[in-house]
Write a protein that holds these residues in place. Structure first.
Motif, PDB file in Angstrom:
ATOM      1  N   ASN A  24       0.850  -1.178   0.000  1.00  0.00           N
ATOM      2  CA  ASN A  24       0.000   0.000   0.000  1.00  0.00           C
ATOM      3  C   ASN A  24       0.889   1.232   0.000  1.00  0.00           C
ATOM      4  OD1 ASN A  24      -1.498   2.294   1.008  1.00  0.00           O
ATOM      5  ND2 ASN A  24      -3.117   0.869   1.553  1.00  0.00           N
ATOM      6  N   VAL A  25       0.677   2.084  -0.969  1.00  0.00           N
ATOM      7  CA  VAL A  25       1.347   3.376  -1.023  1.00  0.00           C
ATOM      8  C   VAL A  25       0.272   4.442  -1.223  1.00  0.00           C
ATOM      9  CG1 VAL A  25       2.957   4.841  -2.310  1.00  0.00           C
ATOM     10  CG2 VAL A  25       3.510   2.440  -1.929  1.00  0.00           C
ATOM     11  N   ASP A  26       0.186   5.356  -0.289  1.00  0.00           N
ATOM     12  CA  ASP A  26      -0.777   6.459  -0.369  1.00  0.00           C
ATOM     13  C   ASP A  26      -2.203   5.968  -0.608  1.00  0.00           C
ATOM     14  OD1 ASP A  26       1.291   8.324   0.025  1.00  0.00           O
ATOM     15  OD2 ASP A  26       1.692   8.436  -2.134  1.00  0.00           O
ATOM     16  N   GLY A  27      -2.568   4.885   0.054  1.00  0.00           N
ATOM     17  CA  GLY A  27      -3.928   4.361  -0.055  1.00  0.00           C
ATOM     18  C   GLY A  27      -4.180   3.499  -1.276  1.00  0.00           C
ATOM     19  N   GLU A  28      -3.183   3.296  -2.108  1.00  0.00           N
ATOM     20  CA  GLU A  28      -3.322   2.452  -3.304  1.00  0.00           C
ATOM     21  C   GLU A  28      -2.708   1.092  -3.029  1.00  0.00           C
ATOM     22  OE1 GLU A  28      -4.843   3.239  -6.235  1.00  0.00           O
ATOM     23  OE2 GLU A  28      -5.427   5.160  -5.345  1.00  0.00           O
TER      24      GLU A  28
END
Length: 144
Positions: free
Chosen positions: A93-97
Motif C-alpha cells: 500500500n502506497v498512499d492508499g493504493e
C-alpha cells in the motif's frame, strides 16, 4: 476475447476454474467441484483461514514449475525431483493504493546456476501466471 494479431484465432479453453466466494477477505471460497473449500482471512490477522495472496502464491508457483518442465524438455535437461519454488507475494500500500509484488525463489538442486536462470527466464515467458502479471507487478526471479 481480443487477440493481438490480425489473424483470426479460435481460443480453446483447456479448463475453467469455477469458484463461489462470499464475504471477501473474511469469508469463504468453494470450487464448483468441491475440491477447494477454504475459509478466508486478511493477511496478518488472527483469522483461521488462508488469504488470496497465499492462494495466488501457491497457484503461480505450481504453474511455474510446470512451465520450467516444458522449458527443460525443450533444452533437453532433466529437472531434479526435489525442484521447488518458495513464492512470496507482497500486498503493498502506497498512499492508499493497494498493489502486489512478487518474488519467485527457485530451487533446482544440481543444476548449474546459469542454466537454472535460463530455465527460469524461459518459464517466465510461457507460464500463464507470469503472462498475466507481466507489466502489472514487480516480479523477481531468484535462483536459490
Amino acid at each position: 476475447m481480443e487477440t493481438t494479431t490480425n489473424t483470426p484465432q479460435t481460443v480453446k479453453a483447456l479448463y475453467t476454474a469455477k469458484t463461489h466466494t462470499t464475504g471477501g477477505r473474511e469469508g469463504a471460497s468453494r470450487s464448483s467441484d468441491g475440491r477447494l473449500d477454504v475459509k478466508l482471512s486478511s493477511p496478518g490477522t488472527s483469522g483461521t483461514g488462508t488469504n488470496p495472496e497465499q492462494l495466488f502464491a501457491a497457484g503461480w508457483s505450481a504453474c511455474f514449475i510446470g512451465a520450467m518442465g516444458i522449458a527443460a524438455a525443450k533444452m533437453k535437461i532433466a529437472l531434479p525431483a526435489d525442484r521447488a519454488i518458495d513464492a512470496e507475494i507482497d500486498l503493498c500500500n502506497v498512499d492508499g493504493e493497494y498493489f502486489l509484488q512478487a518474488r519467485l525463489n527457485i530451487s533446482l538442486p544440481g543444476i548449474d546456476r546459469e542454466v537454472a536462470q535460463q530455465l527460469a527466464e524461459a518459464a517466465h515467458q510461457t507460464c500463464p501466471y507470469s503472462k498475466a502479471t507481466r507489466g502489472n507487478i514487480n516480479v523477481e526471479l531468484n535462483i536459490i
